[in-house]
Design an enzyme around this catalytic site. Sequence first.
Site, PDB file in Angstrom:
ATOM      1  N   THR A 176       0.826  -1.208   0.000  1.00 37.25           N
ATOM      2  CA  THR A 176       0.000   0.000   0.000  1.00 37.25           C
ATOM      3  C   THR A 176       0.860   1.257   0.000  1.00 37.25           C
ATOM      4  OG1 THR A 176      -1.774  -1.163   1.151  1.00 37.25           O
ATOM      5  CG2 THR A 176      -1.832   1.241   1.201  1.00 37.25           C
ATOM      6  N   ARG A 212       3.634   3.411  10.051  1.00 33.09           N
ATOM      7  CA  ARG A 212       5.015   3.545   9.602  1.00 33.09           C
ATOM      8  C   ARG A 212       5.870   4.028  10.771  1.00 33.09           C
ATOM      9  NH1 ARG A 212       3.739   0.724   6.164  1.00 33.09           N
ATOM     10  NH2 ARG A 212       3.876   0.955   3.879  1.00 33.09           N
ATOM     11  N   ASP A 232       4.969  -2.485  15.326  1.00 31.17           N
ATOM     12  CA  ASP A 232       5.321  -3.433  14.268  1.00 31.17           C
ATOM     13  C   ASP A 232       6.252  -2.790  13.253  1.00 31.17           C
ATOM     14  OD1 ASP A 232       4.989  -6.048  12.986  1.00 31.17           O
ATOM     15  OD2 ASP A 232       4.008  -4.915  11.380  1.00 31.17           O
ATOM     16  N   GLU A 244      14.355   0.078   8.806  1.00 34.21           N
ATOM     17  CA  GLU A 244      14.042  -1.346   8.710  1.00 34.21           C
ATOM     18  C   GLU A 244      14.888  -2.005   7.617  1.00 34.21           C
ATOM     19  OE1 GLU A 244       9.352  -0.932  10.090  1.00 34.21           O
ATOM     20  OE2 GLU A 244       9.844  -1.451   8.022  1.00 34.21           O
ATOM     21  N   HIS A 278       7.792  -5.941  11.547  1.00 36.22           N
ATOM     22  CA  HIS A 278       7.009  -5.545  10.364  1.00 36.22           C
ATOM     23  C   HIS A 278       6.290  -6.748   9.750  1.00 36.22           C
ATOM     24  CE1 HIS A 278       6.743  -2.130   7.203  1.00 36.22           C
ATOM     25  NE2 HIS A 278       5.674  -2.909   7.144  1.00 36.22           N
TER      26      HIS A 278
END
Length: 315
Positions: free
Chosen positions: A72, A232, A256, A261, A282
Site C-alpha cells: 500500500t 510507519r 510493528d 528497517e 514488520h
Amino acid sequence: MERIIFLDRGGISVPLRAPCFPHRWTEYPDTRAAEVVERLADATVAITDQVAITAEHLAELPQLRMIAVAATGVNHVDLEACRRLGVAVSNVRNWSVSVPEHVFSLVLALRRNLLAYHEAVQGGVWQRSEGYLVQVEPMPRSLYGATLGIIGVGALGSAVAALGEAFGMEILCAERKGASEVRAGRTPFPEVLAKSDVLVLLCPLTEDSCGMIGKAELELMPRHAILINCGRGGLLDEAALAQALAEGTIAGAGLDVLAQEPPRDGSPLLDLKQPNLIVTPHVAWISDRSLATLAEQLIGNLEGFVLGHPRNLVV
C-alpha cells in the site's frame, strides 16, 4: 510484449498467477539499489515491494511504462519523477485482514500484561507460589469501557474501530494534526491523545505525518495509556517514546514498525528490555489470506493497465 521485472519477489511468499496478456516475466528474491537500473534495463513494467525506485533510476529507464507496488505504501517510489516522465504507479489497497488482528494482539498482550505473566511461569514463580495464582503488577486492564483513539481512519482504521466496538470500547477518530476545522465524525487531534486509553497509529508516512508523535504528544496521553503503531515507523520519535516508557509517561507500547528497517543501526526502543514494550519485525500484514488477496490484486493491477482499464493508480 510486456517485459515484467519483479525486483523483490522474496517478500511475497504465495503463488502469483500469470497475467492474461503476452509478457516475459523475471523475478529476483531481492535487489540492491546499485542493481535497480541494470535489472530494469529492458523492463516495461517494474514490480517492487520495498525496493526504492528513484528519479535517478527513472532517468536511465526511458522504456519503463508502469511501476506496480506490491504494497500500500508508495513512499519508496519517486512519484513526482513518475508524473513528469509519464510512468504510471499503482498500489494494492484494502487487502490485509491481518493488520487489525495484529493491532489487537498487541493491545491485548499489553493490557493483560501477558509478557510478565509468561515470564512468571517460565521463571518458576507460579510453581513456587503458596497460592493458586500469581498476580503481577500492573493489574491487567479491561478493554470494555475503555477509549480507543485511531489516527488514520482508512480501511484498516475502520476495521480496527469495528473490533474495538466489539470489545465494548468507545471509539475516537482523530482529525488531522493541526487542522483548523473538525470534520463530522472526527475528534480534534489533541483531544484524542488526552482521552485515549489505547491509541493506534495507522496513517501513511507523509511530510505532514512524519514525527507526529513526539515528547509533547506523549505527555498529553494518560499515564495508563498504551500506544500501538502498525502504520510507519517514522510517525513517531523513537527516542521520545523510549524515554516515555522508561519514565512511566505512558504505560506501554506495541510496535510493528521502526524508522529504519531492518534496524541495523539500532534503535532506542530495542535497548529497552521490559514487558511494557513489544516490537514485532514488520509482520502485521502477513497472513495466508492477506497475501492471497494481495497477490490477486497485484496481478489485476498489471492486467488493468496493460488492457486499458487501469486501477488503483497513485500516479
